[in-house]
Design an enzyme around this catalytic site. Structure first.
Site, PDB file in Angstrom:
ATOM      1  N   GLU A 213      16.757  97.160 -63.713  1.00  0.00           N
ATOM      2  CA  GLU A 213      18.002  96.500 -63.314  1.00  0.00           C
ATOM      3  C   GLU A 213      18.939  96.322 -64.492  1.00  0.00           C
ATOM      4  OE1 GLU A 213      20.720  93.023 -62.539  1.00  0.00           O
ATOM      5  OE2 GLU A 213      19.239  93.328 -64.126  1.00  0.00           O
ATOM      6  N   GLU A 214      18.366  96.040 -65.663  1.00  0.00           N
ATOM      7  CA  GLU A 214      19.181  95.688 -66.821  1.00  0.00           C
ATOM      8  C   GLU A 214      19.992  96.856 -67.370  1.00  0.00           C
ATOM      9  OE1 GLU A 214      19.780  92.809 -67.667  1.00  0.00           O
ATOM     10  OE2 GLU A 214      18.100  91.515 -67.114  1.00  0.00           O
TER      11      GLU A 214
END
Length: 376
Positions: A213-214
């Site tokens: 996600e990051e």
């Protein structure tokens, strides 16, 4: 939150999972869900999907939270044994000098303790003292002979902040990686509550613990496509604004301990928003509302636009000092979010529509109601 649940949260937070290296926490989630879910799978990206089979006919639900955390990556090992690094995700170089870190070296059977070095103030010129040292100018010192460092550490090895979970204050918690391992805790606890207390729901419920996600919500893209739920709710953290220096006029009034934060805006299906609000009221938990006028920057975005569109909601917990080694949350907010999600899942029933229509929700946008509100 009882002692065993806190222990589970601590294990999640302290299990290293920088983006692209989520395998250890994925194994932990699989082990936890094996005795709960009817099916546990891992996709080729590395995301874990735990599915609780429905007992009747109702929309299938996916709850998503990401397992990865920000960190650093080794880009060079110098001849004298110091490490140069690059950021994995949104790392603020200003917080790094003097920090202790764990280097997950290819050639070591346990993490190597390192420190992020910087010249002491005595040796820094007056003009440099107020400037942030660029990440490329910082080095990590392992305190080992250069030959040993070169033997153990390889380019591409990952590094995490060398801190763990602690309770402090009045039911507050501080740790690295609450973003978003507290979400993994929440959605897996929801599945446990649904399986044990109610024997499941009418429709399938899938807990999707996503990866990467990051660096662009990548795991959520493939999870949403693969699971293909009828409804989805993403969970993440959001910025608490209850400490000095944060403008409520710009960022809203979001408090730690004020309950889960329900997102509202174009990234959120209006029907899902209303159902989340109603679920909070039914469950008797406090809640807050956050304005999301554009891209939420969370897994909710790729889920919403997967395939032909998935009605999606976003629930977060307030977090202070995001993307630092000292992220802070109120533990009560996690328990409240579990209760909210359990209620939301149980309230889903067949026959309803999630297609946005004029007049849907509590704030109608049709012209007649607008004129009536203006007294025309």
């Amino acid at each position: 939150m009882n002692k065993q649940d806190r222990k589970y949260l601590k294990r999640l937070l302290e299990t290293p999972s920088p983006t692209g290296c989520e395998q250890r926490i994925a194994a932990m989630v699989r082990e936890r869900m094996e005795g709960v879910a009817d099916q546990v799978t891992t996709d080729v990206m590395g995301s874990v999907h735990a599915r609780l089979a429905g007992k009747g006919t109702a929309p299938s639900l996916m709850l998503a939270a990401h397992m990865d955390e920000i960190g650093l990556m080794v880009v060079n090992v110098s001849d004298d044994g110091f490490l140069s690094v690059a950021a994995i995700g949104g790392v603020d170089a200003a917080i790094l000098p003097g920090l202790r870190v764990d280097v997950h070296a290819t050639g070591a059977d346990r993490p190597l303790r390192g420190v992020v070095g910087r010249k002491p103030i005595h040796l820094i010129s007056a003009g440099e003292r107020d400037k942030v040292t660029p990440l490329s100018d910082l080095v990590i010192d392992l305190g080992l002979p250069s030959k040993k460092v070169k033997r153990l550490v390889k380019v591409g090895d990952v590094i995490t902040f060398g801190v763990g979970f602690e309770r402090f204050g009045k039911n507050m918690g501080v740790s690295r990686a609450f973003d978003d391992k507290c979400g993994v805790w929440v959605i897996t606890r929801v599945l446990e509550e649904l399986a044990v207390a109610g024997g499941g729901c009418a429709g399938d419920v899938t807990c999707a613990c996503t990866v990467q996600e990051e660096i662009g919500t990548r795991g959520a893209i493939t999870s949403a496509f693969g699971v293909n739920p009828d409804v989805a709710v993403a969970f993440d953290v959001t910025h608490a604004t209850d400490y000095p220096g944060i403008s409520h006029a710009k960022f809203g009034d979001i408090k730690c301990g004020g309950g889960p934060v329900i997102g509202r805006g174009p990234n959120v299906n209006p029907q899902v928003f209303e159902r989340l609000v109603q679920a909070a009221k039914t469950a008797g938990v406090p809640y807050q509302v956050e304005a999301l006028p554009g891209h939420s920057g969370t897994d909710a975005w790729p889920i919403q636009v997967s395939r032909s569109g998935i009605p999606t909601g976003l629930v977060s917990v307030p977090l202070r000092y995001m993307h630092t080694p000292t992220e802070v949350i109120c533990l009560d907010d996690l328990d409240a979010t579990v209760a909210l999600f359990v209620q939301f899942a149980r309230d889903l029933e067949s026959g309803g529509s999630f297609v946005p229509m004029a007049g849907c929700g509590s704030a109608s946008l049709d012209a007649s109601s607008t004129r009536a509100a203006q007294g025309e």
